[in-house]
Design a protein around this motif. Structure first.
Motif, PDB file in Angstrom:
ATOM      1  N   ALA A  30       4.114  -3.370  17.646  1.00 30.19           N
ATOM      2  CA  ALA A  30       5.068  -2.429  18.239  1.00 30.19           C
ATOM      3  C   ALA A  30       5.580  -1.442  17.198  1.00 30.19           C
ATOM      4  CB  ALA A  30       6.235  -3.194  18.850  1.00 30.19           C
ATOM      5  N   GLY A  31       5.475  -0.144  17.529  1.00 36.33           N
ATOM      6  CA  GLY A  31       5.978   0.906  16.649  1.00 36.33           C
ATOM      7  C   GLY A  31       4.979   1.424  15.643  1.00 36.33           C
ATOM      8  N   HIS A  32       3.883   0.707  15.442  1.00 35.34           N
ATOM      9  CA  HIS A  32       2.877   1.171  14.481  1.00 35.34           C
ATOM     10  C   HIS A  32       2.049   2.309  15.083  1.00 35.34           C
ATOM     11  CE1 HIS A  32       3.268  -1.412  11.032  1.00 35.34           C
ATOM     12  NE2 HIS A  32       3.147  -2.520  11.745  1.00 35.34           N
ATOM     13  N   ALA A  33       1.836   3.365  14.318  1.00 28.26           N
ATOM     14  CA  ALA A  33       0.899   4.412  14.699  1.00 28.26           C
ATOM     15  C   ALA A  33      -0.513   3.954  14.355  1.00 28.26           C
ATOM     16  CB  ALA A  33       1.219   5.707  13.969  1.00 28.26           C
ATOM     17  N   VAL A  34      -1.456   4.236  15.254  1.00 31.44           N
ATOM     18  CA  VAL A  34      -2.837   3.813  15.015  1.00 31.44           C
ATOM     19  C   VAL A  34      -3.349   4.378  13.690  1.00 31.44           C
ATOM     20  CG1 VAL A  34      -5.207   4.005  15.845  1.00 31.44           C
ATOM     21  CG2 VAL A  34      -3.361   3.528  17.464  1.00 31.44           C
ATOM     22  N   GLY A  35      -3.025   5.641  13.417  1.00 31.54           N
ATOM     23  CA  GLY A  35      -3.485   6.255  12.174  1.00 31.54           C
ATOM     24  C   GLY A  35      -2.968   5.541  10.941  1.00 31.54           C
ATOM     25  N   ASN A  36      -1.737   5.060  11.003  1.00 39.00           N
ATOM     26  CA  ASN A  36      -1.196   4.310   9.869  1.00 39.00           C
ATOM     27  C   ASN A  36      -2.013   3.051   9.605  1.00 39.00           C
ATOM     28  OD1 ASN A  36       0.777   6.235   9.816  1.00 39.00           O
ATOM     29  ND2 ASN A  36       2.457   4.868  10.364  1.00 39.00           N
ATOM     30  N   LEU A  37      -2.411   2.360  10.688  1.00 38.95           N
ATOM     31  CA  LEU A  37      -3.200   1.139  10.546  1.00 38.95           C
ATOM     32  C   LEU A  37      -4.601   1.447  10.030  1.00 38.95           C
ATOM     33  CD1 LEU A  37      -2.148  -0.698  13.832  1.00 38.95           C
ATOM     34  CD2 LEU A  37      -1.258  -1.069  11.519  1.00 38.95           C
ATOM     35  N   VAL A  38      -5.187   2.541  10.507  1.00 43.96           N
ATOM     36  CA  VAL A  38      -6.523   2.929  10.027  1.00 43.96           C
ATOM     37  C   VAL A  38      -6.474   3.238   8.532  1.00 43.96           C
ATOM     38  CG1 VAL A  38      -8.342   4.666  10.187  1.00 43.96           C
ATOM     39  CG2 VAL A  38      -7.305   3.766  12.274  1.00 43.96           C
ATOM     40  N   LEU A  87      -5.527   9.965  18.722  1.00 45.57           N
ATOM     41  CA  LEU A  87      -5.567   8.524  18.477  1.00 45.57           C
ATOM     42  C   LEU A  87      -4.721   8.160  17.258  1.00 45.57           C
ATOM     43  CD1 LEU A  87      -6.707   5.721  19.145  1.00 45.57           C
ATOM     44  CD2 LEU A  87      -8.638   6.251  17.621  1.00 45.57           C
ATOM     45  N   PHE A  88      -4.820   8.956  16.187  1.00 40.49           N
ATOM     46  CA  PHE A  88      -4.042   8.683  14.980  1.00 40.49           C
ATOM     47  C   PHE A  88      -2.536   8.764  15.263  1.00 40.49           C
ATOM     48  CE2 PHE A  88      -6.287   8.776  10.693  1.00 40.49           C
ATOM     49  CZ  PHE A  88      -7.438   8.188  11.191  1.00 40.49           C
ATOM     50  N   ARG A  89      -2.138   9.619  16.196  1.00 38.39           N
ATOM     51  CA  ARG A  89      -0.720   9.773  16.519  1.00 38.39           C
ATOM     52  C   ARG A  89      -0.206   8.665  17.437  1.00 38.39           C
ATOM     53  NH1 ARG A  89      -1.511  15.972  17.853  1.00 38.39           N
ATOM     54  NH2 ARG A  89      -0.736  16.973  15.948  1.00 38.39           N
ATOM     55  N   HIS A  90      -1.092   8.038  18.185  1.00 34.88           N
ATOM     56  CA  HIS A  90      -0.673   7.066  19.202  1.00 34.88           C
ATOM     57  C   HIS A  90       0.058   5.884  18.572  1.00 34.88           C
ATOM     58  CE1 HIS A  90      -0.752   4.646  22.840  1.00 34.88           C
ATOM     59  NE2 HIS A  90      -1.213   3.648  22.107  1.00 34.88           N
ATOM     60  N   ARG A  91       1.196   5.527  19.166  1.00 37.20           N
ATOM     61  CA  ARG A  91       1.964   4.370  18.705  1.00 37.20           C
ATOM     62  C   ARG A  91       1.915   3.265  19.743  1.00 37.20           C
ATOM     63  NH1 ARG A  91       5.117   5.050  14.197  1.00 37.20           N
ATOM     64  NH2 ARG A  91       5.411   7.223  13.531  1.00 37.20           N
ATOM     65  N   PHE A  92       1.797   2.046  19.255  1.00 40.83           N
ATOM     66  CA  PHE A  92       1.806   0.897  20.139  1.00 40.83           C
ATOM     67  C   PHE A  92       3.220   0.644  20.648  1.00 40.83           C
ATOM     68  CE2 PHE A  92      -1.935   0.031  17.482  1.00 40.83           C
ATOM     69  CZ  PHE A  92      -2.883  -0.215  18.460  1.00 40.83           C
ATOM     70  N   GLY A  93       3.307   0.281  21.908  1.00 35.98           N
ATOM     71  CA  GLY A  93       4.587  -0.076  22.493  1.00 35.98           C
ATOM     72  C   GLY A  93       4.776  -1.584  22.490  1.00 35.98           C
ATOM     73  N   GLY A  94       5.661  -2.044  23.356  1.00 35.10           N
ATOM     74  CA  GLY A  94       5.895  -3.474  23.478  1.00 35.10           C
ATOM     75  C   GLY A  94       6.845  -3.997  22.418  1.00 35.10           C
ATOM     76  N   LEU A 150       0.822  -1.204   0.000  1.00 33.47           N
ATOM     77  CA  LEU A 150       0.000   0.000   0.000  1.00 33.47           C
ATOM     78  C   LEU A 150       0.856   1.255   0.000  1.00 33.47           C
ATOM     79  CD1 LEU A 150      -2.542  -1.101   2.763  1.00 33.47           C
ATOM     80  CD2 LEU A 150      -2.852  -1.253   0.282  1.00 33.47           C
ATOM     81  N   LEU A 151       0.215   2.398  -0.225  1.00 33.35           N
ATOM     82  CA  LEU A 151       0.893   3.673  -0.052  1.00 33.35           C
ATOM     83  C   LEU A 151       1.433   3.777   1.372  1.00 33.35           C
ATOM     84  CD1 LEU A 151      -1.405   6.420  -1.649  1.00 33.35           C
ATOM     85  CD2 LEU A 151       0.784   5.610  -2.517  1.00 33.35           C
ATOM     86  N   PRO A 152       2.647   4.268   1.565  1.00 32.39           N
ATOM     87  CA  PRO A 152       3.134   4.490   2.923  1.00 32.39           C
ATOM     88  C   PRO A 152       2.307   5.599   3.584  1.00 32.39           C
ATOM     89  CG  PRO A 152       4.650   5.428   1.315  1.00 32.39           C
ATOM     90  CD  PRO A 152       3.646   4.643   0.544  1.00 32.39           C
ATOM     91  N   PRO A 153       1.659   5.324   4.711  1.00 30.00           N
ATOM     92  CA  PRO A 153       0.680   6.273   5.248  1.00 30.00           C
ATOM     93  C   PRO A 153       1.237   7.339   6.191  1.00 30.00           C
ATOM     94  CG  PRO A 153       0.559   4.225   6.468  1.00 30.00           C
ATOM     95  CD  PRO A 153       1.589   4.016   5.393  1.00 30.00           C
ATOM     96  N   GLY A 154       2.474   7.197   6.673  1.00 31.89           N
ATOM     97  CA  GLY A 154       2.947   8.058   7.755  1.00 31.89           C
ATOM     98  C   GLY A 154       2.925   9.543   7.450  1.00 31.89           C
ATOM     99  N   ASP A 155       3.477   9.966   6.316  1.00 34.55           N
ATOM    100  CA  ASP A 155       3.511  11.393   5.992  1.00 34.55           C
ATOM    101  C   ASP A 155       2.117  11.930   5.713  1.00 34.55           C
ATOM    102  OD1 ASP A 155       6.215  11.534   6.364  1.00 34.55           O
ATOM    103  OD2 ASP A 155       6.747  11.539   4.241  1.00 34.55           O
TER     104      ASP A 155
END
Length: 321
Positions: A86-94, A74-81, A48-53
């Motif tokens: 781990a490391g994924h931003a919620v917004g990127n996954l959405v 919420l979109f900015r929140h990153r999972f820990g662990g 897919l298109l890289p969503p971060g930027d």
């Protein structure tokens, strides 16, 4: 006033934060060549298109009401662990999920922008992910040997001297997002920079449809220079060197103004001459954030843009050269 900002990452966030002080009709045109971090993982695993930027641009234009800010946080929140998330931003996954459901990146971004109460619009530079290649000197004992390296992360962190970049698409050549091209053609103001020069700024000029739109648009075109050289990518670059490199990649481009921080320009006359090659005047002002010399102050940058447009109203002073 209709304004378009082209770029990616933290540099684009700075210009969008400034533009939203001047107008609600703002369009962000975002690079889609990121191959690192959460975006790179999603790109490699899902194609897919890289969503971060894209996510960062939406955050810069997000609404200020409670619901919009909740979604933005919420979109900015990153999972820990240490697990798969781990490391994924919620917004990127959405955004990745929406891309798989809807298919059309522009429709996906329009939906996500409504969630965040975005003032304006966020568009990809192209509707498919791109790859960046660079010719680099200084990676061998013989400093004149040119090596080709590939990937946004590799180019941004190279210890060598980048000479030239190229774009490639998974199939065929890069094709500009039609809505992004239309936005540039219809704008009153177009901003290019600041940001990672070879991986966020110059790529827009290498997409034929966007390059053509930048040549044809009647908008005022403004180039915003970085405050400090970036380690790796532009280590050792003078402000005027940034303009020289831009001319090499887009020799036909003309701009109206170059904005730079007065404290970041040791030899103003050299920058003035380099800007004149682009047909531009140079505007020097104090636009660095008071608490961070490497970050632009949105209010000061907005003031400079008003001066470029021949208007007053937002703070900020500077001198033309």
């Amino acid at each position: 006033m209709s304004a378009v900002a082209l770029g990616g990452g933290h540099g684009l966030h700075a210009t969008l934060s400034a533009l939203r002080q001047l107008t609600e009709d703002v369009t962000a045109v975002v690079t889609v060549a990121d191959d690192g971090g959460s975006s790179g993982r999603l790109r490699r695993e899902l194609g897919l298109l890289p969503p971060g930027d894209l996510r960062k641009a939406m955050a810069a234009l997000a609404g200020e009401d409670r619901d919009s800010q909740l979604w933005t946080d919420l979109f900015r929140h990153r999972f820990g662990g240490t697990g798969a998330l781990a490391g994924h931003a919620v917004g990127n996954l959405v955004l990745a999920g929406l891309l798989e459901q809807l298919g059309d990146p522009v429709a996906v971004l329009d939906v996500a922008c409504r969630l965040l109460g975005v003032r304006g619009r966020v568009l990809p530079m192209c509707n498919s992910p791109l790859n960046i290649e660079a010719d680099v000197k200084g990676l061998d004992e013989d400093a004149e040997v040119v090596r080709r390296i590939r990937g946004q992360v590799a180019i941004a962190t190279t210890p060598g001297l980048v000479q030239r970049i190229r774009l490639s698409a998974p199939i065929g050549r890069p094709v500009g997002c039609p809505q992004a091209v239309e936005a540039v053609l219809g704008a009153d103001l177009v901003l290019l920079g600041p940001g990672s020069w070879f991986t966020s700024v110059l790529p827009h000029l290498l997409v034929p449809e966007l390059h053509d739109a930048l040549l044809r648009t009647a908008a005022k075109k403004v180039l915003v220079l970085n405050l400090v050289p970036q380690p790796g990518e532009t280590e050792g670059f003078s402000p005027e060197c940034h303009l020289d490199v831009l001319c090499e990649h887009a020799p036909g481009l003309r701009v109206d103004a170059v904005i730079a921080d007065v404290d970041s320009v040791p030899t103003p006359d050299r920058l003035t001459r380099a800007a004149a090659v682009l047909g531009a005047r140079t505007h020097l002002a104090r636009i660095a954030a008071p608490d961070a010399a490497e970050r632009h102050d949105p209010g000061a940058l907005a003031g400079c843009l008003l001066q470029v447009l021949g208007k007053t109203g937002v703070g900020g002073t500077g001198t033309w050269r």
